[in-house]
Scaffold this motif. Sequence first.
Motif, short mmCIF file in Angstrom:
data_model
loop_
_atom_site.label_atom_id
_atom_site.label_comp_id
_atom_site.label_asym_id
_atom_site.label_seq_id
_atom_site.Cartn_x
_atom_site.Cartn_y
_atom_site.Cartn_z
N SER A 1 0.84 5.42 0.90
CA SER A 1 0.17 6.51 1.61
C SER A 1 0.27 7.78 0.78
CB SER A 1 0.81 6.73 2.98
OG SER A 1 0.64 5.60 3.81
N TYR B 1 3.66 12.94 -0.24
CA TYR B 1 3.11 14.08 0.49
C TYR B 1 3.06 15.29 -0.43
CZ TYR B 1 2.18 17.53 4.08
OH TYR B 1 1.59 18.53 4.83
N GLY C 1 -5.18 9.16 1.79
CA GLY C 1 -5.41 7.84 2.38
C GLY C 1 -4.36 6.86 1.93
N ARG C 2 -4.63 5.57 2.21
CA ARG C 2 -3.74 4.48 1.79
C ARG C 2 -4.38 3.75 0.62
NH1 ARG C 2 0.48 2.76 4.55
NH2 ARG C 2 0.11 0.53 4.23
N VAL D 1 5.57 6.77 0.78
CA VAL D 1 4.71 7.87 1.24
C VAL D 1 4.84 9.03 0.26
CG1 VAL D 1 4.22 9.53 3.06
CG2 VAL D 1 4.93 7.20 3.66
N GLN E 1 0.83 -1.20 0.00
CA GLN E 1 0.00 0.00 0.00
C GLN E 1 0.87 1.25 0.00
OE1 GLN E 1 -2.95 -0.16 3.17
NE2 GLN E 1 -4.30 -1.31 1.83
N ASN F 1 4.54 0.72 1.00
CA ASN F 1 4.87 1.57 2.15
C ASN F 1 5.57 2.88 1.75
OD1 ASN F 1 3.78 -0.24 4.09
ND2 ASN F 1 5.60 -1.50 3.88
N LEU G 1 -0.72 11.68 1.12
CA LEU G 1 -1.11 12.61 2.18
C LEU G 1 -0.91 14.06 1.73
CD1 LEU G 1 0.79 10.74 5.06
CD2 LEU G 1 -1.61 10.46 4.41
#
Length: 261
Positions: free
Chosen positions: A104, A180, A113-114, A178, A102, A176, A106
């Motif tokens: 993330s 942003y 969300g994931r 991320v 998954q 995993n 953000l």
Amino acid sequence: MKRFAMWILAALALAAGSASGADVTLGAGDVLKISVYGSPDLGLETRVSEAGNITFPLVGAVAIGGLPVSAAEKKIGGLLESGGFIRKAQVNIIVTAMQSQQISVLGQINRPGRYPLEGRRSLMDMLAQAGGFNADGGDMVSLIRKRNGVTTKDTIDIVEMVRNGDFTRDFDLAGNDVIYVERAPRFYIYGEVQRPGAFRLERSMTVLQALSVGGGLTPRGTERGMRIKRRDAAGVLQVLDAKHDDVVQVDDVVYVKESLF
């Protein structure tokens, strides 16, 4: 800028539509529905353990963590054949819940969300899947990744990437990671302007353009003697004379004076 923002959204949507349908890699927490053609009694729904294993009828524990779905199907089929249980076993696996892989997403995004990493996906793919930037979204995206125990952070200028058509920094993603989305930079304007307040800072915005964003002068305002309050690299506040063509910087405060006449 609004038209260009629409262009960015279109590019993101195109990226999502062209994502590769590569085989999903299985991992801990994934929920699988497994069936064997011609043997309905062997069908089951199971979850991959933290060790990457499942327990399958007749053959027991099977390590499938880290395998693509097609490889896991062949492995289970091979075990059924080598054990003498089924000849030419045809195994089918459907991933009903992808928990291990998954991403993330953000920050200033429409649907934070994931998200499951289904096959090969790039940064642009996931931004599109998350609905693109919201109204406060800036041009910059941070990508935080962990590879071989080392965590890295890359900052990608999405607008510049699309403008230049250079997608070398449209990185492929892994579980995993991320993403942003940074908030758009702002400037502030106050004093004798129609709409004092904080506003989005566009690229290469001049003092005169900032004044326009603030609605222009009030009847008592003057363009003479405008000031910019700006902090230097050491955090010390500076007060600068503002010329029309001066470029406004992030967090600048533009002050418009009252006319004396």
